[in-house]
Motif scaffolding. Structure first.
Motif, PDB file in Angstrom:
ATOM      1  N   SER A   1      23.306  56.909  74.294  1.00 45.22           N
ATOM      2  CA  SER A   1      23.316  55.749  75.189  1.00 45.22           C
ATOM      3  C   SER A   1      23.160  54.426  74.450  1.00 45.22           C
ATOM      4  N   SER A   2      22.980  54.454  73.122  1.00 42.79           N
ATOM      5  CA  SER A   2      22.772  53.178  72.457  1.00 42.79           C
ATOM      6  C   SER A   2      24.078  52.530  72.008  1.00 42.79           C
ATOM      7  N   LEU A   3      25.197  53.213  72.258  1.00 42.27           N
ATOM      8  CA  LEU A   3      26.483  52.601  71.924  1.00 42.27           C
ATOM      9  C   LEU A   3      27.262  52.363  73.204  1.00 42.27           C
ATOM     10  N   ASN A   4      27.869  51.195  73.304  1.00 39.65           N
ATOM     11  CA  ASN A   4      28.677  50.861  74.464  1.00 39.65           C
ATOM     12  C   ASN A   4      29.925  51.740  74.468  1.00 39.65           C
TER      13      ASN A   4
ATOM     14  N   ARG B   1      32.679  51.662  75.838  1.00 42.58           N
ATOM     15  CA  ARG B   1      34.015  51.080  75.970  1.00 42.58           C
ATOM     16  C   ARG B   1      34.436  50.225  74.786  1.00 42.58           C
TER      17      ARG B   1
ATOM     18  N   TYR C   1      36.377  55.719  69.613  1.00 47.00           N
ATOM     19  CA  TYR C   1      35.368  55.388  70.606  1.00 47.00           C
ATOM     20  C   TYR C   1      34.162  56.314  70.455  1.00 47.00           C
TER      21      TYR C   1
ATOM     22  N   MET D   1      47.406  59.390  58.421  1.00 49.53           N
ATOM     23  CA  MET D   1      47.255  60.057  59.718  1.00 49.53           C
ATOM     24  C   MET D   1      47.071  59.010  60.813  1.00 49.53           C
TER      25      MET D   1
ATOM     26  N   HIS E   1      45.827  57.832  64.150  1.00 50.20           N
ATOM     27  CA  HIS E   1      44.839  58.309  65.107  1.00 50.20           C
ATOM     28  C   HIS E   1      45.282  57.951  66.519  1.00 50.20           C
TER      29      HIS E   1
ATOM     30  N   ASN F   1      42.250  56.915  72.229  1.00 47.95           N
ATOM     31  CA  ASN F   1      41.867  57.381  73.551  1.00 47.95           C
ATOM     32  C   ASN F   1      40.570  56.759  74.012  1.00 47.95           C
ATOM     33  N   SER F   2      40.678  55.531  74.447  1.00 52.48           N
ATOM     34  CA  SER F   2      39.531  54.875  75.036  1.00 52.48           C
ATOM     35  C   SER F   2      39.306  55.496  76.407  1.00 52.48           C
ATOM     36  N   LEU F   3      38.159  55.182  76.979  1.00 51.74           N
ATOM     37  CA  LEU F   3      37.855  55.711  78.303  1.00 51.74           C
ATOM     38  C   LEU F   3      38.909  55.272  79.306  1.00 51.74           C
TER      39      LEU F   3
ATOM     40  N   LEU G   1      41.854  57.548  79.003  1.00 52.60           N
ATOM     41  CA  LEU G   1      41.533  58.860  79.553  1.00 52.60           C
ATOM     42  C   LEU G   1      41.622  58.822  81.069  1.00 52.60           C
TER      43      LEU G   1
ATOM     44  N   TYR H   1      22.304  50.651  75.104  1.00 50.61           N
ATOM     45  CA  TYR H   1      23.212  49.744  74.409  1.00 50.61           C
ATOM     46  C   TYR H   1      23.017  48.301  74.839  1.00 50.61           C
TER      47      TYR H   1
ATOM     48  N   LYS I   1      30.656  41.345  78.177  1.00 52.26           N
ATOM     49  CA  LYS I   1      31.277  42.289  77.232  1.00 52.26           C
ATOM     50  C   LYS I   1      30.640  43.663  77.282  1.00 52.26           C
ATOM     51  N   HIS I   2      29.373  43.733  77.599  1.00 52.64           N
ATOM     52  CA  HIS I   2      28.704  45.024  77.469  1.00 52.64           C
ATOM     53  C   HIS I   2      28.367  45.667  78.799  1.00 52.64           C
TER      54      HIS I   2
ATOM     55  N   PRO J   1      32.282  45.685  81.748  1.00 46.61           N
ATOM     56  CA  PRO J   1      33.325  46.706  81.540  1.00 46.61           C
ATOM     57  C   PRO J   1      32.841  48.110  81.881  1.00 46.61           C
ATOM     58  N   ASN J   2      31.550  48.330  81.781  1.00 46.57           N
ATOM     59  CA  ASN J   2      31.039  49.670  82.051  1.00 46.57           C
ATOM     60  C   ASN J   2      30.776  49.934  83.523  1.00 46.57           C
TER      61      ASN J   2
END
Lengths: 559, 364
Positions: free
Chosen positions: A399-402, A404, A448, B1, B3, B6-8, B11, B257, B274-275, B278-279
């Motif tokens: 949980s300490s990393l955002n 997104r 991510y 390679m 990558h 695949n961000s949320l 997905l 976070y 920003k934090h 978006p969530n």
């Protein structure tokens, strides 16, 4: 002599969707024994025990092959109804989290009574006396009071005792204990283990004890299974497993935990064992003394003087607010380049103190002097500058990393905010350098957080912290949520970074073994106050107060 | 390679694509959106507000056919093509449904159409009125696919043009509610304490007033008209958004976070935008889809009550209002067609909302 097993698992495989999590395992459980199953998270130790109770989630999981025999009846094919007669009555289970496995709207007594109603034909008054005697059996201090209390009114250890009372209410043949002490403090853990052992002796039931802690299992089990990635890699007597481990994984598991007696320079990890590159250089007491002399000659980097943090809680409109001192009159000095260990049980105020130093939570009284200035009286903009110098590494890597923000951006962001370096290009190069420093690489930049494992996430958290090149880092239970082998890697990384960048750490943990390994000075806290403060080795070898003695005594030692 | 990113978000998008009803509704909405924008190009009656009346052929069945004579109006006002495409033609020919006609001595003699077997009035028009004295281009068989409304207007054109109001009220109202709601919600949730108390009080007061009443009050204060309705609906809907955002922020700000961001010395604005935001977008997106549907319903309700879009503007609610008494007179389609339109649009938004909720729940 060949005993008949009470429970036998034959060639069991379980899959979740397309992933096989258990590969063809077989083991037996005999009467009147304690079988320990040890393994790290994801090794399949909990899944296999849930299968015994038929508690696997129906939709996503499937037993692909194999059988489970209980007293020679196959139970994987039983109907739900037939299972209910076995569950709770013949095979009982204790869960990890006592806080959430009791129903908060029912009194503890009622919840235990319910099981007896379900499985016995006793009358109401008989059941009540039975419950009280069960509570006495699990050594709850005031059975009558606990009987009519709600779960939130009793402590975590007491809740776990109620859970045990529930589990043994119907005198089961088999008791499955899935990490029953992981959420508890070491001193409470010791009592629970003692209780389980004496109960087992008394009732002669068979116990499956599941844990990730090898040292703990050595204190309770007769026989041990070691699981790794869904396979049983080793099985045997406790003493033989500990003294003469055969499989590399078992060896690694035993040695990855910092020892209480010797101080290795680098902790061995599982990779080391698998590739056979173990370096066992010890740090001797002389070397340590020499280094400390160098450290303590300089003026202190941080000085905490009589810091207090009081929380007010208002219970009613007219009643007086009650105050609770989370941190009470704490003072210590921290020198540049040292690691101060901060240890204590949950609720002792160690995290609150850490937050006060970080200025995330203002201290109510006292001074915190960093490089000669009292940081409790700084203005907002000055605190923002200070953030660059004092940093934190969190407990929970999940949980300490955002979720997104790609990890590269997450590491770059603090540099941007604090206007380090001139251009984004320069910053990006620096981020890649830091990623390399913590054992990751350039290809991880655009990924991510959910694409990483727990240990890797903790490395990312560390990378973000050191991106600002702080002087002082507070590690708040930074390795507590990690598996032992990963924990060793992260501890090595922290020590490594300290050498390269000259960090000063405040290392907060409830795990004395880890703290002792890491720290120069050790600070033992109890109920918001300093219990003891001295060199880590001195405290460990020669504890002064009763509390410290109790704490040290409660650590599972292993064999 | 290389990558694979695949961000949320991606997905969630992948998951959304697998949901048939979600994708179907999405296409449906795009379809309706195109219709709404190019309504005047598609509609048979491209006059402004599709307002070409022919009283003699009012309330006819779907598929009704008649010979139509259009008589040029004589003025030739200049109109730009763009305004024609997006706002319809302002000046037009007079259209007269006729049953028969003949040309004699430079005079066009025609009989007006009359229903129920009555004999229409005979009238004459001089051929000079028509360019080049050529009538043939001006007499055409005209078919009304959805029939005609009670003023003899083409119902299909009215429905197409009416889609605009329903669609745009959704957009504008949701936009207004998002701007106010997200701002208020974040401030209340993030700062807590007194700020929170004041905003919560405001929310509760706004919420306690019945929506329709509040919209009526706002339309009365700002005057009747459809822009006022847009604003009024937006101003009532921010409350739900604000509540949801506040609740989400209160739980999100406990996440490590966010503490990490504070410890890293980020400013409050940066942390929120920003934090945190978006969530917590998932529930906000879902509630916006529901609000879209609600806005459409409120608008049709208001138009039904006569305080929404004003005649001659075409609006689905107003169309139902004009024709609901025909339901028992054996011509229910006049009210049912716009009713079905409202239903399908609202349904599409609801289905999208459901699909989004499932898709954005990335935990599973």
């Amino acid at each position: 002599m060949k005993k008949t097993p009470i429970l036998s698992i034959k060639n069991l495989s379980i899959s979740f969707g397309k992933n096989d999590v258990i590969h063809n395992i077989s083991y037996n459980l005999y009467e009147n024994e304690i079988l320990g199953i040890v393994g790290e998270s994801g090794s399949g130790k909990s899944v296999s025990s849930l299968a015994i109770l038929g508690l696997l989630p129906k939709v996503i999981s499937k037993i692909t092959s194999g059988n489970i025999f209980y007293n020679e009846t196959e139970i994987t094919t039983l109907s739900n109804k037939a299972f209910q007669n076995i569950r709770g009555k013949k095979i009982a289970m204790i869960f990890q989290e006592p806080m959430s496995s009791l129903n908060p709207t029912m009194t503890c007594g009622k919840q235990v009574e319910e099981i007896l109603f379900q499985h016995t034909t006793l009358s109401k008054s008989e059941i009540k006396t039975e419950v009280i005697s069960l509570f006495e059996k699990v050594k709850l201090p005031t059975p009558q009071r606990v009987f009519s209390s709600y779960p939130h009114e009793i402590s975590g250890g007491q809740k776990q005792r109620v859970m045990i009372a529930m589990a043994i209410a119907c005198k089961p043949d088999i008791l499955i204990a899935d990490e029953p002490t992981t959420a508890l403090d070491v001193t409470v853990q010791k009592d629970i283990i003692k209780l389980l052992k004496s109960l087992q002796k008394e009732t002669k039931m068979s116990v499956i004890f599941i844990t990730h802690d090898l040292a703990l299992i050595s204190e309770i089990a007769n026989r041990v299974l070691v699981m790794y990635k869904g396979n049983i890699v080793e099985e045997g007597n406790v003493t033989s497993i500990f003294n003469n481990p055969q499989h590399n994984y078992t060896k690694a598991l035993i040695n990855a935990r910092p020892s209480l007696h010797t101080r290795l320079k680098i902790l061995p990890t599982i990779q080391d064992y698998l590739s056979n590159t173990i370096v066992k250089t010890e740090i001797t007491t002389e070397q340590r003394k020499l280094q400390h002399k160098k450290l303590y000659n300089k003026p202190p980097l941080l000085e905490v003087i009589n810091v207090e943090k009081t929380y007010m809680s208002k219970s009613g409109w007219f009643s007086k607010p009650t105050t609770f001192k989370a941190v009470n009159n704490v003072s210590f000095k921290l020198y540049e380049g040292e690691t101060l260990g901060l240890v204590g049980e949950s609720g002792c105020g160690k995290s609150t103190l850490g937050n006060a130093i970080l200025q995330l939570d203002k201290a109510t009284a006292g001074q915190i002097i960093y490089k000669g200035t009292d940081i409790t009286k700084l203005s907002k903009s000055a605190i923002k500058k200070l953030r660059k110098d004092i940093q934190i590494i969190f407990q929970d890597p999940y949980s300490s990393l955002n979720p997104r923000i790609p990890v590269g951006e997450a590491i770059l962001e603090p540099m941007k905010v604090h206007k380090l370096y001139n251009s984004n290009k320069e910053r990006k190069e620096k981020v890649i350098e830091i990623l390399n420093n913590v054992g990751l690489n350039e290809t991880h930049y655009n990924r991510y957080p959910h694409e990483f494992s727990g240990g890797q996430r903790q490395r990312i958290g560390i990378a973000r912290t050191i991106a600002l090149q702080p002087k002082l880092i507070v590690c708040d239970e930074s390795v507590s949520a990690l598996d032992i082998s990963v924990q060793a890697q992260v501890l090595n990384l922290l020590n490594n970074l300290k050498e390269t960048f000259g960090f000063t750490y405040i290392f907060i943990s409830h795990d004395l073994a880890v703290v002792k390994y890491m720290s120069d000075q050790l600070l033992v806290m109890n109920k918001g106050e300093i219990e003891e403060l001295d060199d880590a080795d001195v405290i460990y070898n020669n504890p002064q107060t009763n509390y410290t003695k109790k704490l040290i005594h409660a650590i599972p030692k292993g064999l | 390679m290389q990558h694979k990113p695949n961000s949320l978000k991606q997905l969630a998008l992948q998951k959304f694509k697998k949901n048939f009803w979600g994708v179907f509704s999405c296409f449906f909405l795009v379809f309706v959106g195109v219709i709404a924008v190019f309504a005047y190009v598609i509609a048979p009656d491209n006059t402004k507000h599709a307002n070409q009346m022919h009283l003699s052929i009012h309330s006819k069945k779907p598929g009704f056919k008649v010979t139509m004579l259009s008589i040029p109006s004589g003025f030739n006002e200049k109109e730009s093509v763009i305004s024609n495409i997006f706002f319809g033609k302002k000046s037009t020919n007079t259209e007269v449904p006729i049953s028969k006609y003949k040309i004699e001595n430079n005079v066009l003699q025609y009989t007006e159409y009359a229903s129920d077997g009555l004999e229409g009035v005979e009238k004459i028009v001089k051929l000079e009125v028509f360019p080049n004295n050529d009538v043939s281009k001006f007499i055409k068989e005209k078919r009304f696919l959805f029939g005609t409304d009670k003023y003899g207007r083409d119902l299909l054109s009215r429905v197409l043009v009416g889609a605009r109001i329903s669609f745009f009220i959704g957009f504008v109202a949701v936009l207004i509610s998002l701007i106010i709601g997200v701002f208020m919600g974040s401030v209340a949730g993030y700062y807590g304490g007194k700020t929170d108390a004041v905003i919560m009080w405001l929310i509760n007061v706004t919420w306690s007033i019945p929506t329709l009443l509040l919209v009526i009050a706002i339309t009365l204060a700002l005057g009747k008209g459809f822009w006022q309705v847009f604003i009024a609906v937006g101003l009532t809907m921010w409350v739900e958004v604000a509540r949801v955002v506040r609740g989400q922020i209160i739980s999100a700000k406990e996440m490590q976070y966010v503490t990490a961001a504070k410890a890293l010395g980020y400013g409050n604005f940066r942390i929120i935008t920003k934090h945190i935001l978006p969530n917590i977008m998932a529930p906000v997106i879902v509630i916006s889809a529901a609000n879209f549907a609600a806005a459409i319903l409120i608008e049709s309700g208001l138009s039904f009550l006569g305080i929404g879009a004003q005649p001659p503007m075409a609006s689905w609610g107003a169309m139902i209002k004009d024709h609901y008494n025909y339901i028992i007179l054996g011509k229910p389609y006049l009210a049912i067609i716009p009713g079905l339109c409202i239903m399908s649009l609202v349904m599409a938004f609801m289905l999208i909302g459901n699909a989004l909720r499932d898709a954005l729940d990335v935990k599973t």
